[in-house]
Motif scaffolding. Structure first.
Motif, PDB file in Angstrom:
ATOM      1  N   SER A 217      14.638  49.067   3.733  1.00 37.48           N
ATOM      2  CA  SER A 217      15.660  48.065   3.434  1.00 37.48           C
ATOM      3  C   SER A 217      17.002  48.691   3.087  1.00 37.48           C
ATOM      4  CB  SER A 217      15.200  47.176   2.276  1.00 37.48           C
ATOM      5  OG  SER A 217      14.955  47.964   1.110  1.00 37.48           O
ATOM      6  N   ASP A 218      16.994  49.930   2.560  1.00 36.41           N
ATOM      7  CA  ASP A 218      18.257  50.551   2.175  1.00 36.41           C
ATOM      8  C   ASP A 218      18.148  52.058   2.286  1.00 36.41           C
ATOM      9  OD1 ASP A 218      17.602  51.692  -0.750  1.00 36.41           O
ATOM     10  OD2 ASP A 218      16.678  49.718  -0.550  1.00 36.41           O
ATOM     11  N   LEU A 219      19.296  52.686   2.502  1.00 40.45           N
ATOM     12  CA  LEU A 219      19.410  54.141   2.540  1.00 40.45           C
ATOM     13  C   LEU A 219      20.777  54.498   1.986  1.00 40.45           C
ATOM     14  CD1 LEU A 219      18.282  56.911   3.407  1.00 40.45           C
ATOM     15  CD2 LEU A 219      19.430  56.581   5.600  1.00 40.45           C
ATOM     16  N   LEU A 220      20.793  55.157   0.831  1.00 42.54           N
ATOM     17  CA  LEU A 220      22.053  55.453   0.153  1.00 42.54           C
ATOM     18  C   LEU A 220      22.365  56.942   0.110  1.00 42.54           C
ATOM     19  CD1 LEU A 220      21.810  52.977  -2.876  1.00 42.54           C
ATOM     20  CD2 LEU A 220      23.053  52.676  -0.730  1.00 42.54           C
ATOM     21  N   ASP A 221      21.400  57.804   0.393  1.00 45.34           N
ATOM     22  CA  ASP A 221      21.677  59.234   0.290  1.00 45.34           C
ATOM     23  C   ASP A 221      20.765  60.008   1.225  1.00 45.34           C
ATOM     24  OD1 ASP A 221      23.323  61.114  -1.641  1.00 45.34           O
ATOM     25  OD2 ASP A 221      21.391  62.073  -1.311  1.00 45.34           O
ATOM     26  N   SER A 222      21.224  61.177   1.637  1.00 49.11           N
ATOM     27  CA  SER A 222      20.441  62.005   2.545  1.00 49.11           C
ATOM     28  C   SER A 222      19.187  62.567   1.874  1.00 49.11           C
ATOM     29  CB  SER A 222      21.302  63.156   3.069  1.00 49.11           C
ATOM     30  OG  SER A 222      21.834  63.906   1.999  1.00 49.11           O
ATOM     31  N   ALA A 223      19.199  62.715   0.534  1.00 52.67           N
ATOM     32  CA  ALA A 223      18.010  63.206  -0.157  1.00 52.67           C
ATOM     33  C   ALA A 223      16.840  62.241   0.006  1.00 52.67           C
ATOM     34  CB  ALA A 223      18.311  63.428  -1.641  1.00 52.67           C
ATOM     35  N   VAL A 224      17.132  60.943   0.025  1.00 56.56           N
ATOM     36  CA  VAL A 224      16.078  59.946   0.241  1.00 56.56           C
ATOM     37  C   VAL A 224      15.532  60.062   1.660  1.00 56.56           C
ATOM     38  CG1 VAL A 224      15.560  57.476   0.256  1.00 56.56           C
ATOM     39  CG2 VAL A 224      17.148  58.405  -1.444  1.00 56.56           C
ATOM     40  N   LEU A 225      16.413  60.239   2.620  1.00 57.78           N
ATOM     41  CA  LEU A 225      15.972  60.364   4.013  1.00 57.78           C
ATOM     42  C   LEU A 225      15.117  61.610   4.206  1.00 57.78           C
ATOM     43  CD1 LEU A 225      16.109  59.389   6.958  1.00 57.78           C
ATOM     44  CD2 LEU A 225      18.191  60.766   7.211  1.00 57.78           C
ATOM     45  N   SER A 226      15.479  62.720   3.568  1.00 53.99           N
ATOM     46  CA  SER A 226      14.700  63.955   3.728  1.00 53.99           C
ATOM     47  C   SER A 226      13.267  63.779   3.235  1.00 53.99           C
ATOM     48  CB  SER A 226      15.386  65.102   2.982  1.00 53.99           C
ATOM     49  OG  SER A 226      15.350  64.884   1.587  1.00 53.99           O
ATOM     50  N   GLU A 227      13.091  63.001   2.161  1.00 57.08           N
ATOM     51  CA  GLU A 227      11.731  62.761   1.670  1.00 57.08           C
ATOM     52  C   GLU A 227      10.954  61.831   2.593  1.00 57.08           C
ATOM     53  OE1 GLU A 227       9.441  61.119  -2.348  1.00 57.08           O
ATOM     54  OE2 GLU A 227      11.602  61.448  -2.354  1.00 57.08           O
TER      55      GLU A 227
END
Length: 509
Positions: A217-227
Motif C-alpha cells: 500500500s505504501d513505500l516511503l524509503d529504499s530501506a523498506v524496499l531492500s527488506e
C-alpha cells in the motif's frame, strides 16, 4: 507490506479485474467536469482552478508545478487559443511532456504528481501538461559514509537529481534505466539501473520480477524496499547495500551490479552484495594498495574483537581460569574482589549501558549528543568502578569492543555486529568456551546458507572464486584486480570463460 507468493494465472486475472479501477470518461461539460474532479480528490485546499476563457479551464495542485513555466509558456498560448480543441492546444504548447487523455482516473493521477489539466468546453479529452517541480534540499556531503580522499557529494531525496548524478559519472549509452511505480497509496517512483552487457541478465530479471510481484500500500524509503526484495528477511545480516554515495553506486554498476533509486529517499540500493564487500569502502580504491590492505585487515580484526572479546572474557572468568596467564590473575582478582555480580551479569549490564549511551547520542542534536556520549561514558564508567558494580578490566574490554564495532564502514553491518555480542555473551556465561564455539559454528553455517539475489553470500570464500581474491580481504594493485566479480558479471559466450566458471563450480562438489 510483505512480498506475497505468486498466484496462479486464473486467480491473478480475477484479482486484477477486481482491483482495476473503472475507466471513467472525461465529461464534456465544464461544470460537470469540475464537480466530478472535486469529488474525486475531495476538494483539497491546494486545488487551483483557473478559467482562462468561457471554454478553457486549467486545474492543478499548488506547490507541485513549476509556476514559471505555467505563466510564461502555457497561459499566453491558452489566452490566444481560447476556443481551440485539445489537439490544437497540444500542438501549440511548447512543453516537452504533454499528452491527451480521455480517462478521468489517469488524469487525476497525473495531476497528483505535478501536471496541469487543460479542459475545453464540449470536448471529452484533456490536455495533460507535465510541469512538475518538487522542492528538495541541495547536494551535500554524505553524512553516514564520509571519506577523506574522493568525492564529497551524496544523493538527495529527488529521483531526477540522483539519476542526473549517476549519468554524470557514467556516460555510457548502455546504462539502462527502467522505471517502476510501487504503493497503492503513495505511488512512489523508482528506477532500476544497470549497464547492459556488464550486469547479469539473471540478476536484472530477478529484481524486475520481485518488484513487479510486490503488492504493498505504501513505500516511503529504499530501506523498506531492500527488506521486501532481499532473499531472507528473517536474517539480521544485510543482503543488499544501502549507500548515499553516487561514486560508490556507479562503481557497483561498473562492476556488474544492479542498482535501485527510490524517489523520496537519499539512499540507493546495490545488489548482489557479499559479506566481505560490506567491509570495503570506496576510499580503498583511492589509497595505495598497501595502506588499503592494512585498513581492510584492521576492519576484519576489529569485527572479530567486537563480537568475541567480551564473550571470551566471560567464559574465561566463569569456567576456564586455566587459560588466563598467571601475571593477569592477580590484577583480575583484585579488580573483581568487590564486584557482587557474576561476569555474565556484569558484562550484559555494561553492554546495555554502552548501547543506551550510543542511542541517546544518536537521537539528540549533534553537539548535545557528542557531550552526552563523552561525559556519560566517563561519569558512568568511573562511578560504576567506584561503586563496585564492575571491574576496571571489563570497562576497558567493553570500550574496546564498542570502538571496534564503529570501524565497520557500513551502518547496517555495524548494527549486526553490536547485536551479535549479546547472545554470544549469554552462551559463554552458561557453557563457557563450548558456548562460544557453538555460537561461532551457528554463525558460520548461517552465513554459508545466505545468498544475495541468488548469488553466494560468502563468496569468494565459499564457493572459492580465485579471481575475486585480489580484491577481498586484501586490496592488490589495480592491474591485478578483476573489474567485474564472478557473482555479478554477465555470462559471456566465450568458451574459455565458461570453462573457467565450470572449474570453479567443481570445487563445491
Amino acid at each position: 507490506m510483505f512480498r506475497e507468493p505468486k498466484k496462479n494465472a486464473t486467480n491473478s486475472n480475477e484479482q486484477q479485474n477486481k482491483e482495476e479501477p473503472e475507466k471513467l470518461p472525461i465529461p464534456a461539460s465544464k461544470r460537470e467536469f469540475l464537480d466530478v474532479l472535486k469529488e474525486k480528490v475531495h476538494s483539497p485546499a491546494d486545488l487551483v482552478i483557473k478559467n482562462i476563457s468561457a471554454t478553457v479551464t486549467i486545474v492543478y495542485l499548488d506547490f507541485l508545478i513549476d509556476g514559471k513555466i505555467l505563466n510564461e509558456q502555457i497561459l499566453p498560448i491558452l489566452e490566444k487559443e481560447q476556443s481551440a480543441p485539445p489537439k490544437t492546444i497540444k500542438e501549440k504548447l511548447p512543453i516537452a511532456e504533454i499528452d491527451l487523455s480521455a480517462e478521468l482516473n489517469k488524469s487525476v493521477l497525473e495531476m497528483l504528481i505535478g501536471a496541469v489539466l487543460i479542459h475545453s468546453e464540449g470536448h471529452s479529452e484533456l490536455v495533460i501538461a507535465k510541469i512538475s517541480s518538487y522542492q528538495s534540499r541541495g547536494l551535500s556531503a554524505p553524512e553516514n559514509e564520509s571519506q577523506v580522499i574522493g568525492s564529497q557529494v551524496g544523493f538527495n531525496e529527488n529521483l531526477a537529481t540522483n539519476i542526473s548524478l549517476i549519468r554524470r559519472y557514467i556516460t555510457n549509452p548502455n546504462l539502462c534505466n527502467e522505471k517502476f511505480t510501487l504503493g497503492k497509496d503513495t505511488m512512489t517512483s523508482l528506477s532500476v539501473l544497470y549497464i547492459d552487457g556488464i550486469a547479469s541478465e539473471q540478476h536484472v530479471n530477478t529484481i524486475r520480477q520481485r518488484i513487479e510481484d510486490l503488492d504493498i500500500s505504501d513505500l516511503l524509503d529504499s530501506a523498506v524496499l531492500s527488506e521486501l526484495i532481499d532473499d531472507n528477511s528473517f536474517s539480521m545480516f544485510p543482503q543488499l547495500l544501502l549507500t548515499e554515495r553516487p561514486d560508490r553506486f556507479c562503481d557497483g554498476l561498473l562492476s556488474g551490479k544492479v542498482g535501485i533509486v527510490v524517489n523520496g529517499s537519499s539512499m540507493a540500493i546495490l545488489c548482489p552484495y557479499t559479506f566481505i564487500e560490506f567491509f570495503q569502502s570506496r576510499e580503498d580504491q583511492n589509497l595505495r594498495w598497501q595502506i588499503a590492505t592494512f585498513i581492510r585487515l584492521l576492519r576484519f580484526m576489529a569485527m572479530i574483537i567486537s563480537i568475541f572479546f567480551t564473550p571470551i572474557y566471560v567464559a574465561a572468568l566463569t569456567f576456564h581460569y586455566e587459560v588466563i596467564p598467571q601475571p593477569l590473575l592477580v590484577p583480575l582478582s583484585e579488580s573483581r574482589a568487590i564486584v557482587p555480580f557474576p561476569p555474565i551479569i556484569e558484562a550484559l549490564v555494561l553492554e546495555l549501558i554502552i548501547e543506551l549511551l550510543r542511542e541517546a547520542g544518536a537521537r539528540l542534536p549533534t553537539k548535545v549528543g557528542q557531550t552526552i556520549g563523552i561525559v556519560g561514558g566517563i561519569v558512568l564508567g568511573t562511578a560504576a568502578v567506584e561503586a563496585g558494580i564492575t571491574s576496571n578490566i571489563l570497562i576497558i574490554i567493553i570500550a574496546l569492543c564498542a570502538l571496534a564495532s564503529f570501524t565497520t564502514p557500513n551502518y547496517l553491518m555495524g548494527n549486526v555486529i553490536r547485536i551479535l555480542r549479546f547472545p554470544i555473551i549469554i552462551l559463554a556465561g552458561f557453557w563457557g568456551f563450548f558456548g562460544v564455539m557453538l555460537a561461532f559454528c551457528f554463525l558460520i553455517i548461517h552465513l554459508l546458507r545466505q545468498s544475495s539475489l541468488g548469488a553466494p553470500y560468502m563468496a569468494p570464500i565459499y564457493p572459492p572464486r580465485w579471481k575475486d581474491w585480489p580484491d577481498s580481504f586484501i586490496r592488490m594493485p589495480l592491474p591485478f584486480i578483476s573489474r567485474q566479480s564472478v557473482n555479478s558479471r554477465a555470462q559471456s559466450n566465450n568458451q574459455e570463460t565458461n570453462e573457467n566458471l565450470a572449474k570453479e563450480e567443481k570445487v563445491i562438489r
